[in-house]
Write an enzyme that holds these catalytic residues in place. Structure first.
Site, PDB file in Angstrom:
ATOM      1  N   LYS A 184      -2.191  -2.233  -5.094  1.00  0.00           N
ATOM      2  CA  LYS A 184      -1.217  -1.180  -4.807  1.00  0.00           C
ATOM      3  C   LYS A 184      -0.073  -1.713  -3.928  1.00  0.00           C
ATOM      4  O   LYS A 184      -0.112  -2.849  -3.476  1.00  0.00           O
ATOM      5  CB  LYS A 184      -1.927   0.005  -4.134  1.00  0.00           C
ATOM      6  CG  LYS A 184      -3.057   0.626  -4.994  1.00  0.00           C
ATOM      7  CD  LYS A 184      -2.570   1.144  -6.316  1.00  0.00           C
ATOM      8  CE  LYS A 184      -3.464   2.112  -7.053  1.00  0.00           C
ATOM      9  NZ  LYS A 184      -4.824   1.802  -7.358  1.00  0.00           N
TER      10      LYS A 184
HETATM   11  C1  LIG Z   1      -5.817   3.130  -7.844  1.00  0.00           C
HETATM   12  C2  LIG Z   1      -5.748   4.510  -8.324  1.00  0.00           C
HETATM   13  C3  LIG Z   1      -6.688   5.482  -7.941  1.00  0.00           C
HETATM   14  C4  LIG Z   1      -7.948   5.153  -7.194  1.00  0.00           C
HETATM   15  O1  LIG Z   1      -7.783   4.529  -5.973  1.00  0.00           O
HETATM   16  P1  LIG Z   1      -8.980   3.644  -5.388  1.00  0.00           P
HETATM   17  O2  LIG Z   1      -8.482   3.308  -4.020  1.00  0.00           O
HETATM   18  O3  LIG Z   1      -9.117   2.446  -6.259  1.00  0.00           O
HETATM   19  O4  LIG Z   1     -10.198   4.470  -5.357  1.00  0.00           O
HETATM   20  C5  LIG Z   1      -6.493   6.788  -8.360  1.00  0.00           C
HETATM   21  N1  LIG Z   1      -5.458   7.134  -9.138  1.00  0.00           N
HETATM   22  C6  LIG Z   1      -4.544   6.227  -9.548  1.00  0.00           C
HETATM   23  C7  LIG Z   1      -3.401   6.686 -10.395  1.00  0.00           C
HETATM   24  C8  LIG Z   1      -4.674   4.884  -9.177  1.00  0.00           C
HETATM   25  O5  LIG Z   1      -3.768   3.991  -9.606  1.00  0.00           O
END
Ligand SMILES: *Cc1c(COP(=O)(O)O)cnc(C)c1O
Length: 384
Positions: A184
């Protein structure tokens, strides 16, 4: 394998090493004062009253839906063109995720018309995703939610720093959820955040994050109180001080790294401008994007798997965002979904390709990706 150009890459420097070392030497690793500081800084950055750090973005989504009162028998309208965690959050609460169609081949975000079509007397909430960081057109969605008295949850996992009409994504609906997973824009390894301006929601989140308990271990460590009550069925979704220390430094880097991402996004668009086989969605959108990923739409005559393989041989990692959730085996079996339910979502699911994008990419890397893509398209051209 070692990619010449990976899909994404983290950016960690000496400041992160120092921040983590300071935590290790502090004698307290579980959620405490560093997390409180991270939450304060994050809330200030977004311009929101409350921010609660949690163990990951999925936990943030789960608690957000619980806090919004989503329960057995309810329906939550969600996009299908997203990571499976978005829809799972409703399921964790006993609710049924109802998938809504995207706006189109030039806008992969869920459409307001698609949402309206899915509203029933059981609908309790709308959960939106700002795909790739491009803000959803929240004006009409918030209007519809207001008319039907529905909660609005923003899955802003892609959208830290994105803005819609001058307001940060994650602060537009009732609850905003962020992820700090390693791919991210803001990275703590595992981690997440829930934000809200609502006092009552904030109180529920605070309790649900830590077993439904009235007092934190940290408070007891400091000598504040020695007993506690349990008010609700909560979870252990706490973050830790190491992740929070990383988060504080990463938040300081965010504005600059998002600016670099935006320049890469623009360069891709310029280089792909004249391509008749590669479309760039989100040419227009209602604000500022965090440019989390760079999605393109390949024309129908292109074999996407062939392009992915060809790019891989050239050392370039690509991906697909996303295989639609409603077509996953579990969702088909549980809800009877099949092909044809959401034609636009399925079309994008079949023809979308995600190109590398991360702040450490040089302009030369971007040129190299586009050159390799053009070569791959040429070699994948069906024999005439
Ligand atoms: C990464 C992501 C999540 C989940 O986040 P985690 O920290 O991996 O649990 C949820 N929704 C979207 C759109 C994502 O890209």
């Amino acid at each position: 394998m070692a990619w010449e150009i990976p899909l994404s890459d983290i950016c960690m420097g000496d400041e992160e090493i120092t921040a983590v070392t300071d935590v290790l030497q502090s004698g307290w690793l579980s959620m405490g004062p560093v997390t409180e500081r991270f939450e304060d800084l994050f809330a200030r950055y977004l311009g929101v009253r409350y921010a609660f750090a949690v163990s990951n973005g999925t936990a943030a989504l789960h608690i957000a839906h619980r806090a919004a009162g989503i329960a057995n028998g309810d329906e939550v309208i969600v996009p299908s063109l997203t990571f499976v965690a978005t829809a799972n959050a409703a399921l964790y609460c006993g609710a049924r995720p109802v998938f809504a169609e995207i706006a189109g081949k030039g806008d992969f975000n869920v459409s307001c018309e698609g949402i309206v079509e899915m509203i029933t007397p059981r609908t309790r909430a709308i959960t939106v995703v700002h795909y790739a960081g491009y803000p959803c057109d929240m004006g009409p969605i918030l209007e519809v939610a207001g008319e039907h008295d529905l909660a609005v949850v923003e899955d802003a996992a892609h959208a830290v720093g994105s803005e819609y009409r001058g307001k940060k994504c994650g602060t537009l609906g009732d609850l905003g959820c962020f992820s700090f997973f390693s791919n991210k824009n803001l990275v703590t390894g595992e981690g997440g955040m829930i934000v809200t301006d609502d006092d009552a929601l904030a109180e529920r989140i605070r309790i649900l994050r830590s077993h439904g308990m009235t007092a934190l271990t940290w408070d007891r460590h400091r000598g504040h109180g020695h007993s506690y009550d349990v008010l609700d069925l909560g979870y252990n979704y706490r973050i830790n001080e190491i992740a929070s220390a990383l988060g504080i430094v990463q938040l300081e880097r965010l504005a600059e790294s998002n600016r670099r991402r935006a320049r890469i996004d623009r360069l891709y668009r310029t280089l792909l401008r004249n391509s008749d086989r590669v479309g760039c969605p989100f040419a227009r959108h209602g604000g500022r994007s965090s440019c989390h990923i760079f999605p393109v739409l390949l024309s129908e005559d292109v074999s996407r798997s062939g392009v992915i393989e060809s790019m891989k041989r050239k050392g370039i990692q690509t991906s697909v965002h996303y295989p639609p959730i409603h077509l996953f085996t579990y969702y088909r079996k549980a809800f009877g979904y099949g092909k044809g339910a959401l034609p636009l979502t399925e079309y994008v699911g079949e023809h979308e390709l995600t190109l590398p994008l991360y702040p450490g990419m040089s302009d030369r890397d971007v040129h190299r990706v586009v050159d390799c893509l053009n070569e791959s398209l040429e070699s994948e051209r069906p024999a005439a």
